[in-house]
Design an enzyme around this catalytic site. Structure first.
Site, PDB file in Angstrom:
ATOM      1  N   LYS A  57      48.946  41.739  39.455  1.00 58.46           N
ATOM      2  CA  LYS A  57      47.706  41.372  40.160  1.00 58.46           C
ATOM      3  C   LYS A  57      46.555  41.221  39.164  1.00 58.46           C
ATOM      4  O   LYS A  57      45.763  40.283  39.257  1.00 58.46           O
ATOM      5  CB  LYS A  57      47.374  42.452  41.207  1.00 58.46           C
ATOM      6  CG  LYS A  57      48.342  42.440  42.379  1.00 58.46           C
ATOM      7  CD  LYS A  57      48.188  43.666  43.287  1.00 58.46           C
ATOM      8  CE  LYS A  57      49.211  43.637  44.410  1.00 58.46           C
ATOM      9  NZ  LYS A  57      49.184  44.826  45.263  1.00 58.46           N
ATOM     10  N   GLN A 114      46.149  50.456  45.607  1.00 56.43           N
ATOM     11  CA  GLN A 114      47.589  50.184  45.605  1.00 56.43           C
ATOM     12  C   GLN A 114      48.364  51.226  46.416  1.00 56.43           C
ATOM     13  O   GLN A 114      48.156  52.431  46.260  1.00 56.43           O
ATOM     14  CB  GLN A 114      48.090  50.150  44.148  1.00 56.43           C
ATOM     15  CG  GLN A 114      49.552  49.800  44.014  1.00 56.43           C
ATOM     16  CD  GLN A 114      49.871  48.386  44.493  1.00 56.43           C
ATOM     17  OE1 GLN A 114      49.148  47.438  44.240  1.00 56.43           O
ATOM     18  NE2 GLN A 114      50.977  48.242  45.215  1.00 56.43           N
ATOM     19  N   ASP A 116      42.573  43.252  51.023  1.00 54.74           N
ATOM     20  CA  ASP A 116      43.889  43.481  51.638  1.00 54.74           C
ATOM     21  C   ASP A 116      43.877  43.112  53.122  1.00 54.74           C
ATOM     22  O   ASP A 116      44.937  42.990  53.739  1.00 54.74           O
ATOM     23  CB  ASP A 116      44.292  44.956  51.507  1.00 54.74           C
ATOM     24  CG  ASP A 116      45.200  45.207  50.313  1.00 54.74           C
ATOM     25  OD1 ASP A 116      45.879  44.261  49.882  1.00 54.74           O
ATOM     26  OD2 ASP A 116      45.228  46.350  49.837  1.00 54.74           O
TER      27      ASP A 116
END
Ligand code: NAP
Length: 313
Positions: free
Chosen positions: A54, A98, A124
């Site tokens: 990422k 995460q 997200d």
């Protein structure tokens, strides 16, 4: 194998390339690139690989991406404090924490994190406010994996209006938002889960079948209507040689990968499904790369929205 392979790597590359102009425009207007803060607690090896990927993808695209690390024994409060700092820092547009969080943080740790990330920076798409907007078909920040699947379907010319779609899995991060997005494109959607009797009977009625179960090779040909589109969201690491031998014949390239690495990443879809389906996403190289491309897209969208560069909806 007769099904068409839906190439997530190529589609993700196109999505990233298309974001180039928006990133350049934002950077010129704001005097800085879009910025993503990633919080990683603990040392889970898979998480470290995902986070590196990422960070690299965002950096390569011209965004600023910064990692905030916490030790495995960090408390949930310490993690929430990092998120609160990033919320308050105007130079960050997106925040990602995460998963999975270390077990010691408690059962509701992820939910507490989702609730703490500012909805404007929630790349997200997990905050309740963004989930609510998704339900009402007016979300800007949508969970990356299902959003990536929708991009793939659209770009591969797989129409949804009037089609039957079945999603196996009802998690907040994949199954539920996936079902809503398919519904918004006028598919008739059924969600299956671990308490659904005879999933195969329901799934085999689907024109578009999405497997987000987390069980290797769970979807066998009995679950698939001939010619259906099958989206394999699952990422399962398998180290059992007997299982791999059951899925792939001697000399198969995937078996060679297993023999070299003594483990194999396999999706939720059994390899024999390729003989029945019309189109399938491979694992690896299907949904995974799209998830990261959509994280980048959400970071750019969050940056634009925060800077007032998006028309209000
Ligand atoms: P999850 O939270 O564990 O949810 C799994 C879902 O599958 C649950 O709703 C569960 O039902 C259902 N399920 C489990 N066993 C079942 C069975 N025998 N029959 C029918 N349904 C069953 O997992 P997730 O976070 O949604 O992830 C699913 C998979 O996608 C995992 O392999 C994960 O690694 C992968 N993933 C991939 C990406 C990507 O970028 N490609 C992104 C995210 C996740 P219940 O609700 O009843 O327990």
């Amino acid at each position: 194998m007769s099904a068409r392979s839906l190439d997530g790597i190529a589609t993700a590359a196109r999505i990233r390339a298309e974001l180039g102009d928006r990133i350049a425009r934002f950077t010129a207007a704001a005097g800085r690139p879009p910025a993503l803060g990633i919080v990683l607690a603990g040392d889970d090896p898979a998480s470290q690989i995902y986070v590196s990927s990422k960070l690299r993808t965002a950096g390569d695209a011209g965004c600023r991406a910064e990692l905030f690390r916490l030790p495995a024994d960090a408390s949930l409060d310490e993690t929430l404090a990092v998120v609160a700092r990033l919320n308050a820092d105007d130079t960050f547009d997106g925040i990602l924490v995460q998963s999975p969080l270390p077990k010691g943080m408690g059962r509701d740790a992820e939910q507490r994190v989702f609730d703490t990330v500012s909805p404007a920076k929630d790349v997200d798409g997990f905050h309740a406010q963004n989930v609510g907007l998704l339900v009402q078909k007016r979300a800007r920040l949508v969970a990356c994996t299902p959003a990536g699947v929708m991009q793939l379907l659209a770009r591969e010319g797989i129409t949804l209006a009037g089609k039957r779609a079945v999603v196996i899995g009802r998690s907040d991060i994949v199954g539920k938002p996936m079902a809503l997005l398919l519904l918004h494109e006028d598919a008739t959607v059924t969600i299956c889960h671990s308490r659904t009797p005879d999933v195969a009977a329901i799934a085999s009625d689907a024109d578009v079948l999405v497997a987000a179960v987390g069980r290797p090779a769970y979807v066998t040909p009995a679950y698939v209507k001939p010619g259906a589109t099958v989206i394999d969201v699952g990422i399962n690491r398998v180290d059992d040689a007997a299982l791999v031998a059951g899925w792939y014949p001697e000399g198969h390239p995937r078996r060679q990968v297993f023999e070299k690495k003594q483990s194999l990443v396999i999706g939720d879809v059994h390899p024999a499904v390729w003989d029945v389906a019309g189109a399938v996403t491979p694992v690896p190289g299907g949904v995974g790369p799209l998830t990261i491309a959509m994280l980048l897209a959400n970071t750019v969208t969050a940056a634009e929205a925060r800077a007032g560069l998006l028309a209000t909806r």
